[in-house]
Design a protein around this motif. Structure first.
Motif, PDB file in Angstrom:
ATOM      1  N   LEU A 103       1.404  -5.348  -3.969  1.00  0.00           N
ATOM      2  CA  LEU A 103       0.440  -4.614  -3.160  1.00  0.00           C
ATOM      3  C   LEU A 103       0.356  -3.177  -3.645  1.00  0.00           C
ATOM      4  O   LEU A 103       1.346  -2.601  -4.098  1.00  0.00           O
ATOM      5  CB  LEU A 103       0.869  -4.608  -1.691  1.00  0.00           C
ATOM      6  CG  LEU A 103       1.272  -5.936  -1.042  1.00  0.00           C
ATOM      7  CD1 LEU A 103       1.691  -5.696   0.405  1.00  0.00           C
ATOM      8  CD2 LEU A 103       0.162  -6.962  -1.133  1.00  0.00           C
ATOM      9  N   ALA A 104      -0.823  -2.596  -3.504  1.00  0.00           N
ATOM     10  CA  ALA A 104      -1.025  -1.190  -3.862  1.00  0.00           C
ATOM     11  C   ALA A 104      -1.654  -0.463  -2.686  1.00  0.00           C
ATOM     12  O   ALA A 104      -2.653  -0.916  -2.118  1.00  0.00           O
ATOM     13  CB  ALA A 104      -1.924  -1.058  -5.084  1.00  0.00           C
ATOM     14  N   ALA A 105      -1.052   0.660  -2.307  1.00  0.00           N
ATOM     15  CA  ALA A 105      -1.648   1.578  -1.331  1.00  0.00           C
ATOM     16  C   ALA A 105      -2.167   2.781  -2.108  1.00  0.00           C
ATOM     17  O   ALA A 105      -1.380   3.518  -2.713  1.00  0.00           O
ATOM     18  CB  ALA A 105      -0.628   2.015  -0.289  1.00  0.00           C
ATOM     19  N   CYS A 106      -3.473   2.957  -2.118  1.00  0.00           N
ATOM     20  CA  CYS A 106      -4.108   3.996  -2.931  1.00  0.00           C
ATOM     21  C   CYS A 106      -4.401   5.204  -2.052  1.00  0.00           C
ATOM     22  O   CYS A 106      -5.434   5.275  -1.373  1.00  0.00           O
ATOM     23  CB  CYS A 106      -5.384   3.456  -3.572  1.00  0.00           C
ATOM     24  SG  CYS A 106      -5.088   2.014  -4.637  1.00  0.00           S
ATOM     25  N   ILE A 126      -1.908  12.784   6.495  1.00  0.00           N
ATOM     26  CA  ILE A 126      -0.634  13.432   6.174  1.00  0.00           C
ATOM     27  C   ILE A 126       0.055  12.745   5.001  1.00  0.00           C
ATOM     28  O   ILE A 126       1.165  13.133   4.615  1.00  0.00           O
ATOM     29  CB  ILE A 126       0.319  13.438   7.381  1.00  0.00           C
ATOM     30  CG1 ILE A 126       0.639  12.009   7.838  1.00  0.00           C
ATOM     31  CG2 ILE A 126      -0.238  14.269   8.516  1.00  0.00           C
ATOM     32  CD1 ILE A 126       1.790  11.927   8.826  1.00  0.00           C
ATOM     33  N   GLY A 127      -0.556  11.716   4.425  1.00  0.00           N
ATOM     34  CA  GLY A 127       0.120  10.961   3.374  1.00  0.00           C
ATOM     35  C   GLY A 127       1.166  10.028   3.962  1.00  0.00           C
ATOM     36  O   GLY A 127       0.979   9.435   5.002  1.00  0.00           O
ATOM     37  N   ARG A 128       2.301   9.855   3.245  1.00  0.00           N
ATOM     38  CA  ARG A 128       3.425   9.049   3.718  1.00  0.00           C
ATOM     39  C   ARG A 128       3.086   7.568   3.815  1.00  0.00           C
ATOM     40  O   ARG A 128       3.653   6.833   4.636  1.00  0.00           O
ATOM     41  CB  ARG A 128       3.990   9.576   5.041  1.00  0.00           C
ATOM     42  CG  ARG A 128       4.394  11.052   4.985  1.00  0.00           C
ATOM     43  CD  ARG A 128       5.063  11.520   6.266  1.00  0.00           C
ATOM     44  NE  ARG A 128       6.356  10.898   6.464  1.00  0.00           N
ATOM     45  CZ  ARG A 128       7.483  11.273   5.862  1.00  0.00           C
ATOM     46  NH1 ARG A 128       7.471  12.242   4.978  1.00  0.00           N
ATOM     47  NH2 ARG A 128       8.628  10.657   6.131  1.00  0.00           N
ATOM     48  N   SER A 129       2.148   7.094   2.975  1.00  0.00           N
ATOM     49  CA  SER A 129       1.880   5.658   2.920  1.00  0.00           C
ATOM     50  C   SER A 129       3.192   4.919   2.664  1.00  0.00           C
ATOM     51  O   SER A 129       4.083   5.422   1.963  1.00  0.00           O
ATOM     52  CB  SER A 129       0.882   5.340   1.808  1.00  0.00           C
ATOM     53  OG  SER A 129      -0.369   5.936   2.073  1.00  0.00           O
ATOM     54  N   ALA A 130       3.313   3.712   3.235  1.00  0.00           N
ATOM     55  CA  ALA A 130       4.610   3.039   3.194  1.00  0.00           C
ATOM     56  C   ALA A 130       4.448   1.527   3.192  1.00  0.00           C
ATOM     57  O   ALA A 130       3.466   0.978   3.698  1.00  0.00           O
ATOM     58  CB  ALA A 130       5.455   3.459   4.399  1.00  0.00           C
ATOM     59  N   CYS A 131       5.445   0.879   2.611  1.00  0.00           N
ATOM     60  CA  CYS A 131       5.586  -0.573   2.706  1.00  0.00           C
ATOM     61  C   CYS A 131       6.852  -0.865   3.497  1.00  0.00           C
ATOM     62  O   CYS A 131       7.939  -0.391   3.145  1.00  0.00           O
ATOM     63  CB  CYS A 131       5.661  -1.206   1.323  1.00  0.00           C
ATOM     64  SG  CYS A 131       5.858  -3.012   1.369  1.00  0.00           S
ATOM     65  N   ILE A 132       6.693  -1.656   4.570  1.00  0.00           N
ATOM     66  CA  ILE A 132       7.782  -1.968   5.501  1.00  0.00           C
ATOM     67  C   ILE A 132       8.012  -3.476   5.501  1.00  0.00           C
ATOM     68  O   ILE A 132       7.054  -4.259   5.492  1.00  0.00           O
ATOM     69  CB  ILE A 132       7.431  -1.505   6.930  1.00  0.00           C
ATOM     70  CG1 ILE A 132       6.882  -0.077   6.935  1.00  0.00           C
ATOM     71  CG2 ILE A 132       8.636  -1.656   7.840  1.00  0.00           C
ATOM     72  CD1 ILE A 132       7.841   0.973   6.450  1.00  0.00           C
ATOM     73  N   GLY A 169      -1.621   9.564  -4.675  1.00  0.00           N
ATOM     74  CA  GLY A 169      -0.849   8.688  -5.544  1.00  0.00           C
ATOM     75  C   GLY A 169      -1.046   7.236  -5.159  1.00  0.00           C
ATOM     76  O   GLY A 169      -1.704   6.916  -4.166  1.00  0.00           O
ATOM     77  N   ILE A 170      -0.482   6.345  -5.964  1.00  0.00           N
ATOM     78  CA  ILE A 170      -0.570   4.910  -5.717  1.00  0.00           C
ATOM     79  C   ILE A 170       0.835   4.369  -5.496  1.00  0.00           C
ATOM     80  O   ILE A 170       1.709   4.519  -6.355  1.00  0.00           O
ATOM     81  CB  ILE A 170      -1.242   4.179  -6.891  1.00  0.00           C
ATOM     82  CG1 ILE A 170      -2.680   4.670  -7.072  1.00  0.00           C
ATOM     83  CG2 ILE A 170      -1.222   2.664  -6.659  1.00  0.00           C
ATOM     84  CD1 ILE A 170      -3.390   4.080  -8.279  1.00  0.00           C
ATOM     85  N   LEU A 171       1.036   3.767  -4.339  1.00  0.00           N
ATOM     86  CA  LEU A 171       2.299   3.102  -4.026  1.00  0.00           C
ATOM     87  C   LEU A 171       2.171   1.640  -4.423  1.00  0.00           C
ATOM     88  O   LEU A 171       1.233   0.954  -4.004  1.00  0.00           O
ATOM     89  CB  LEU A 171       2.603   3.237  -2.531  1.00  0.00           C
ATOM     90  CG  LEU A 171       3.878   2.578  -1.991  1.00  0.00           C
ATOM     91  CD1 LEU A 171       4.357   3.331  -0.751  1.00  0.00           C
ATOM     92  CD2 LEU A 171       3.656   1.109  -1.640  1.00  0.00           C
ATOM     93  N   LEU A 172       3.103   1.156  -5.233  1.00  0.00           N
ATOM     94  CA  LEU A 172       3.162  -0.257  -5.607  1.00  0.00           C
ATOM     95  C   LEU A 172       4.379  -0.890  -4.957  1.00  0.00           C
ATOM     96  O   LEU A 172       5.476  -0.319  -5.000  1.00  0.00           O
ATOM     97  CB  LEU A 172       3.232  -0.414  -7.121  1.00  0.00           C
ATOM     98  CG  LEU A 172       1.998   0.037  -7.905  1.00  0.00           C
ATOM     99  CD1 LEU A 172       2.295   0.022  -9.400  1.00  0.00           C
ATOM    100  CD2 LEU A 172       0.803  -0.847  -7.596  1.00  0.00           C
ATOM    101  N   ALA A 173       4.191  -2.056  -4.353  1.00  0.00           N
ATOM    102  CA  ALA A 173       5.294  -2.726  -3.661  1.00  0.00           C
ATOM    103  C   ALA A 173       5.185  -4.225  -3.883  1.00  0.00           C
ATOM    104  O   ALA A 173       4.114  -4.812  -3.705  1.00  0.00           O
ATOM    105  CB  ALA A 173       5.258  -2.416  -2.171  1.00  0.00           C
ATOM    106  N   ASP A 174       6.282  -4.825  -4.275  1.00  0.00           N
ATOM    107  CA  ASP A 174       6.353  -6.273  -4.417  1.00  0.00           C
ATOM    108  C   ASP A 174       6.929  -6.858  -3.137  1.00  0.00           C
ATOM    109  O   ASP A 174       8.014  -6.456  -2.686  1.00  0.00           O
ATOM    110  CB  ASP A 174       7.235  -6.647  -5.605  1.00  0.00           C
ATOM    111  CG  ASP A 174       6.639  -6.202  -6.934  1.00  0.00           C
ATOM    112  OD1 ASP A 174       5.406  -6.285  -7.086  1.00  0.00           O
ATOM    113  OD2 ASP A 174       7.411  -5.771  -7.810  1.00  0.00           O
TER     114      ASP A 174
END
Length: 261
Positions: free
Chosen positions: A7-10, A215-221, A236-241
């Motif tokens: 997954l990507a959070a852009c 505020i940013g702080r995108s997250a994968c939980i 930025g781009i957060l990548l999470a498997d």
């Protein structure tokens, strides 16, 4: 058993210019795809940020912004989720998540509007009234938007509908304690649904009155509330498997969703 997904959070700061924002979506979507993502989530109000005459900027789902998102989904092979504003028919707009790609084409209209902390989203936005889940990549996804995070029952309901991964675009307003509340709520709502949760916020933007600008702080939980990845305030781009089948495992070990609602 479903296989692992990337997954990507852009996370970016939208402007009032939908065409410029669409161009930015294109850059980030292509980068996410190049890095192996299958799902790319953009913030709430990715089409045009709050405070930018949203009622006048609303576009239909066959308009140029939505068509541009569809073209990106087709080009990259991604399932894309992006926040936009669509006409409501009463002079306001709907706060809509457009979902396109991977054989999926649907929308989710934000149910719980941000009438809090001095803001009055309902003055310009009409609420939605339906929960939405989708199926792609052998996985059931549930959708929610920003202020929905304060309503635990919505997330428990999505879990009961079988959602294994929750996708939550946001434009979370800055203020005293708001970052701490965001961090707490994204973890709590993942636990309420016993599902993965990917929250994609607008990057931090200097406050402008009561408009929620991010505020940013995108997250994968993960389904037990563990923070697997988090961005800082900037773009930025957060990548999470993620392994969607972990949701079923957690539900079997901690059977709270099978209890009486």
């Amino acid at each position: 058993m479903t296989t692992a997904l990337r997954l990507a959070a852009c996370q970016f700061s939208a402007t009032a210019d939908w065409a410029a924002n669409l161009q930015r979506l294109g850059l980030d979507a292509r980068t996410a795809a190049e890095r192996g993502a299958q799902v790319a989530v953009f913030p709430e109000a990715a089409m045009a940020r709050f405070g930018s005459e949203t009622a006048a900027l609303g576009q239909a789902l066959d308009g140029p912004f939505a068509d541009g998102v569809r073209a990106l989904a087709e080009e990259t092979g991604l399932l894309i989720v992006a926040g936009m504003f669509t006409p409501s028919g009463d002079g306001r707009v709907r706060n809509t998540l457009l979902v396109s790609g991977a054989g999926v084409e649907t929308r989710y209209d934000k149910i719980h509007l941000f009438d809090a902390f001095g803001s009055r989203e309902s003055d310009v936005v009409a609420p939605g009234d339906a929960l939405v889940t989708i199926n792609a990549f052998g996985t059931t996804f549930g959708l929610a938007t920003c202020f929905d995070l304060r309503f635990a029952s919505q997330f428990s309901a999505l879990g009961r509908l079988g959602a294994e991964v929750l996708l939550v675009p946001a434009s979370w307003g800055e203020g005293p304690g708001k970052a701490e509340q965001w961090d707490l709520l994204v973890r709590a709502r993942a636990m309420d649904a016993q599902a993965w949760l990917l929250a994609c916020d607008q990057a931090w933007t200097p406050p402008a009155g009561t408009d929620p600008l991010g505020i940013g702080r995108s997250a994968c939980i993960d389904p037990l509330g563990g923070v697997r990845a988090r961005l800082a305030a900037g773009e930025g781009i957060l990548l999470a498997d993620v392994e969607p089948s972990l949701a079923a495992d957690v539900r079997a070990r901690v059977p709270v969703l099978s209890a009486d609602a």
